[in-house]
Design a protein around this motif. Structure first.
Motif, PDB file in Angstrom:
ATOM      1  N   SER A  38       0.505  -1.336   0.076  1.00 34.27           N
ATOM      2  CA  SER A  38      -0.082   0.082   0.079  1.00 34.27           C
ATOM      3  C   SER A  38       0.903   1.054   0.032  1.00 34.27           C
ATOM      4  N   ALA A  39       2.224   1.309   0.833  1.00 36.99           N
ATOM      5  CA  ALA A  39       2.833   2.325   0.717  1.00 36.99           C
ATOM      6  C   ALA A  39       3.541   2.425  -0.553  1.00 36.99           C
ATOM      7  N   SER A  40       4.120   1.524  -1.105  1.00 37.28           N
ATOM      8  CA  SER A  40       4.399   1.476  -2.601  1.00 37.28           C
ATOM      9  C   SER A  40       3.616   2.322  -3.502  1.00 37.28           C
ATOM     10  N   LEU A  41       2.479   1.825  -3.579  1.00 42.72           N
ATOM     11  CA  LEU A  41       1.208   2.172  -4.286  1.00 42.72           C
ATOM     12  C   LEU A  41       0.972   3.754  -4.182  1.00 42.72           C
ATOM     13  N   LYS A  42       1.022   4.269  -2.798  1.00 42.15           N
ATOM     14  CA  LYS A  42       0.656   5.479  -2.353  1.00 42.15           C
ATOM     15  C   LYS A  42       2.083   6.454  -2.788  1.00 42.15           C
ATOM     16  N   ILE A  43       2.997   5.966  -3.048  1.00 37.02           N
ATOM     17  CA  ILE A  43       4.379   6.688  -3.454  1.00 37.02           C
ATOM     18  C   ILE A  43       4.179   6.882  -4.890  1.00 37.02           C
ATOM     19  N   LEU A  44       3.694   5.682  -5.704  1.00 38.74           N
ATOM     20  CA  LEU A  44       3.639   5.906  -7.038  1.00 38.74           C
ATOM     21  C   LEU A  44       2.387   6.947  -7.442  1.00 38.74           C
ATOM     22  N   GLN A  45       1.254   6.848  -6.589  1.00 31.95           N
ATOM     23  CA  GLN A  45       0.147   7.690  -6.806  1.00 31.95           C
ATOM     24  C   GLN A  45       0.872   9.317  -6.692  1.00 31.95           C
ATOM     25  N   ILE A  46       1.580   9.413  -5.614  1.00 30.85           N
ATOM     26  CA  ILE A  46       2.361  10.662  -5.323  1.00 30.85           C
ATOM     27  C   ILE A  46       3.109  11.257  -6.648  1.00 30.85           C
ATOM     28  N   TYR A  47       3.713  10.272  -7.358  1.00 33.58           N
ATOM     29  CA  TYR A  47       4.703  10.826  -8.639  1.00 33.58           C
ATOM     30  C   TYR A  47       3.554  10.891  -9.577  1.00 33.58           C
ATOM     31  N   VAL A  66       0.491  12.123  -9.654  1.00 28.12           N
ATOM     32  CA  VAL A  66      -0.212  13.028  -9.281  1.00 28.12           C
ATOM     33  C   VAL A  66       0.558  14.323  -9.602  1.00 28.12           C
ATOM     34  N   CYS A  67       1.765  14.332  -9.018  1.00 26.36           N
ATOM     35  CA  CYS A  67       2.759  15.521  -9.310  1.00 26.36           C
ATOM     36  C   CYS A  67       3.042  15.493 -10.644  1.00 26.36           C
ATOM     37  N   ILE A  68       3.142  14.671 -11.521  1.00 26.04           N
ATOM     38  CA  ILE A  68       3.288  14.646 -13.207  1.00 26.04           C
ATOM     39  C   ILE A  68       1.995  15.104 -13.879  1.00 26.04           C
ATOM     40  N   VAL A  69       0.864  14.674 -13.145  1.00 26.46           N
ATOM     41  CA  VAL A  69      -0.345  14.994 -13.942  1.00 26.46           C
ATOM     42  C   VAL A  69      -0.676  16.558 -13.578  1.00 26.46           C
ATOM     43  N   VAL A  70      -0.310  16.958 -12.226  1.00 22.67           N
ATOM     44  CA  VAL A  70      -0.428  18.579 -12.075  1.00 22.67           C
ATOM     45  C   VAL A  70       0.368  19.398 -12.925  1.00 22.67           C
ATOM     46  N   TYR A  71       1.759  18.714 -12.852  1.00 20.62           N
ATOM     47  CA  TYR A  71       2.743  19.514 -13.682  1.00 20.62           C
ATOM     48  C   TYR A  71       2.344  19.576 -15.361  1.00 20.62           C
ATOM     49  N   LEU A 111       9.125  15.752 -10.531  1.00 18.59           N
ATOM     50  CA  LEU A 111      10.066  14.776 -10.015  1.00 18.59           C
ATOM     51  C   LEU A 111      10.566  15.039  -8.518  1.00 18.59           C
ATOM     52  N   LEU A 112      11.423  16.201  -8.398  1.00 18.65           N
ATOM     53  CA  LEU A 112      11.898  16.712  -7.180  1.00 18.65           C
ATOM     54  C   LEU A 112      10.728  16.832  -6.068  1.00 18.65           C
ATOM     55  N   LEU A 113       9.620  17.584  -6.497  1.00 22.22           N
ATOM     56  CA  LEU A 113       8.477  17.576  -5.636  1.00 22.22           C
ATOM     57  C   LEU A 113       7.871  16.472  -5.088  1.00 22.22           C
ATOM     58  N   ALA A 114       7.740  15.678  -6.070  1.00 21.80           N
ATOM     59  CA  ALA A 114       7.271  14.095  -5.757  1.00 21.80           C
ATOM     60  C   ALA A 114       8.265  13.431  -4.887  1.00 21.80           C
TER      61      ALA A 114
END
Length: 517
Positions: A21-30, A32-37, A245-248
């Motif tokens: 679940s944590a790995s999935l969460k980190i993937l989601q963070i990346y 989301v940051c890329i989509v926002v970017y 990528l840095l933000l994520a």
């Protein structure tokens, strides 16, 4: 006995699935940051090219300003009355010292160019439109894009004059401006167009592209058009993709650290909940002995957490944790359930023996616990007389809590429960605490026995405690007795009920049965 690290090992069994679940969460963070970017990359890229366009135009303006400053010395008051022959050496010297200016002409108040650096004496007039722009210009300067009089090549004419009306016309090949813009925009994949009097200096057609920006000069009749292409946005995306990528990465690091800290706390809580639900607990009982008769009159129930893989977990670890995470009531109910079952199954053997159970302040104050006791007594009415509830005296009750405590103790005493003050003498409430409530026993803490000897200063304190308990009709139980010398002194002082390793360590249920038999 394992320490708190053992608890963390136990907890790891219950949180294995959370790693995924944590790995999935980190993937989601990346993601989301890329989509926002991606949402902002086009507006950001547009802003970048807009700012760059404005900066480029200001740089071109600065170049023209520099030319005016560089050649203004040719318009000194003394030169206004000079002939072309007299001015010509200065004009040609200026051309020689400049790497971009190709020709300079001097004109009078009427706009007549009467002398040029290339041809000397000449006579032709500036267009009236140019004269009009000079009149309306706040800087007394303007631009023109035209063919030269003699070479017929296209050039940018920078035209300016002084307060007397005398002026200069400086011819600059447009390739220098185009080269400067090309260098500034070479890696941007954008289209551009530089205009002087709405005339395009470049011979290439201007592609309007995806988004167009146009900035105009406030000083000169000059404009710069820039349009973006798909390739430009792709370049910008990869050029600044390090930002999301840095933000994520920073967010992920913060998330991992937070998760780590949370799991350090919650994993213990989860493992404790898991142990309760799977009944990884057992009771040990330490006998309380009448030293005069040698008979066992009671036992204190002591909870032990027996993990299948880690063995026994210290109560010093899990009891404070249970208090912190509001599981102490569940544990207390579990203990009472086990004690009740033990009493019922061994009614004959325990006919003259009571069992005491430790009750924390947070539990005894809860109406839900009193309700649980009511239901327990309704099921087994004879249990109440066999159970002593031990309440630690060092709990610092508020006035409202003391009122609630009295109500609950009165209600429980009507069922037949007896009460003991545990760890007496170590807390803050002291005499007033035992005076207000109907306690049956006072348990003197082991700290008063640890250093007990014949001339000990502890003896007067023990005498005072004995006297107080006698006056309040309470029995005294001394905890932590380990040596015969301690027992001898306590016997002389009049203490009867003893609990400690001198008689027995806390025993598992089977060993206690053997001990009593």
């Amino acid at each position: 006995m394992p320490d708190i690290r053992a608890l963390k090992l136990i907890a790891s069994r219950t949180i294995t699935s959370k790693e995924d679940s944590a790995s999935l969460k980190i993937l989601q963070i990346y993601l989301v940051c890329i989509v926002v970017y991606l949402m902002f990359v086009v507006p950001l890229s547009n802003k970048i090219v807009e700012v760059k366009t404005q900066t480029l135009l200001q740089e071109i303006e600065s170049q023209f300003d520099h030319y005016i400053e560089q050649f203004s010395y040719l318009l000194t008051p003394s030169s206004s009355g000079r002939s072309c022959k007299e001015n010509l050496p200065d004009l040609r010297k200026s051309i020689f010292n400049s790497d971009r200016v190709k020709e300079i002409g001097i004109f009078d108040q009427n706009g007549q160019i009467y002398c040029t650096s290339n041809n000397g004496d000449t006579s032709f007039y500036l267009y009236q439109t140019i004269m009009n722009r000079l009149e309306t210009s706040s800087t007394h300067a303007t631009l023109s894009y035209t063919r030269t009089k003699f070479s017929r090549t296209k050039s940018i004419a920078l035209i300016f004059r002084n307060e007397t009306g005398q002026g200069l016309s400086i011819l600059i090949p447009p390739r220098y401006l185009i080269r400067h813009i090309n260098q500034a925009l070479s890696d941007s994949s954008v289209n551009y167009r530089i205009e002087v009097i709405s005339r395009n200096l470049s011979e290439q057609l201007f592609d309007e592209g995806m988004t167009q920006f146009k900035v105009k000069s406030d000083k000169y009749p000059l404009a710069l058009d820039v349009s973006t292409t798909l390739n430009y946005y792709i370049i910008q995306f990869f050029h600044y993709c390090w930002v999301p990528l840095l933000l994520a990465s920073l967010i992920s690091i913060y998330y991992i650290l937070s998760l780590h800290n949370k799991r350090n706390n919650n994993s213990l809580e989860n493992s404790l909940r898991f142990a309760i639900s799977n009944d990884y607990f057992e009771l040990h009982y330490q006998p309380i002995v009448n030293l005069q008769s040698g008979n066992t009159v009671g036992c204190e129930s002591l909870l032990r957490w027996k993990d299948p893989s880690q063995g026994y977990i210290s109560p010093d670890i899990f009891i404070p944790l249970a208090e912190k995470v509001n599981l102490i009531e569940d544990i207390t109910k579990l203990v009472l359930g086990k004690v009740s079952l033990f009493l019922v199954e061994n009614a004959s053997l325990l006919s003259s023996v009571y069992i005491s159970v430790n009750i924390s302040r947070s539990v005894i104050l809860k109406p839900s616990f009193v309700t649980f006791i009511d239901e327990l007594v309704n099921t087994q009415p004879t249990l109440a007389s066999k159970i002593v509830l031990e309440i630690t005296e060092d709990n610092n009750f508020s006035q409202n809590e003391l009122g609630t405590l009295k109500i609950h103790l009165d209600k429980l005493s009507k069922h037949g429960f007896r009460f003991a003050v545990d760890d007496f003498g170590t807390g803050y409430s002291g005499l007033d605490f035992i005076r207000q409530f109907p306690f049956d026993f006072v348990k003197i803490d082991r700290v008063f026995v640890k250093s007990l000897y014949d001339d000990s200063t502890i003896i007067p304190l023990l005498n005072s405690m004995m006297s107080l308990a006698t006056q309040l009709n309470m029995k005294t139980i001394v905890e932590g007795v380990e040596e015969a010398s301690q027992l001898e002194i306590l016997n002389r002082l009049g203490f009867v009920y003893i609990q400690g390793y001198y008689y027995s360590k806390p025993l598992p249920q089977e060993e206690l049965i053997a001990f009593l038999t």
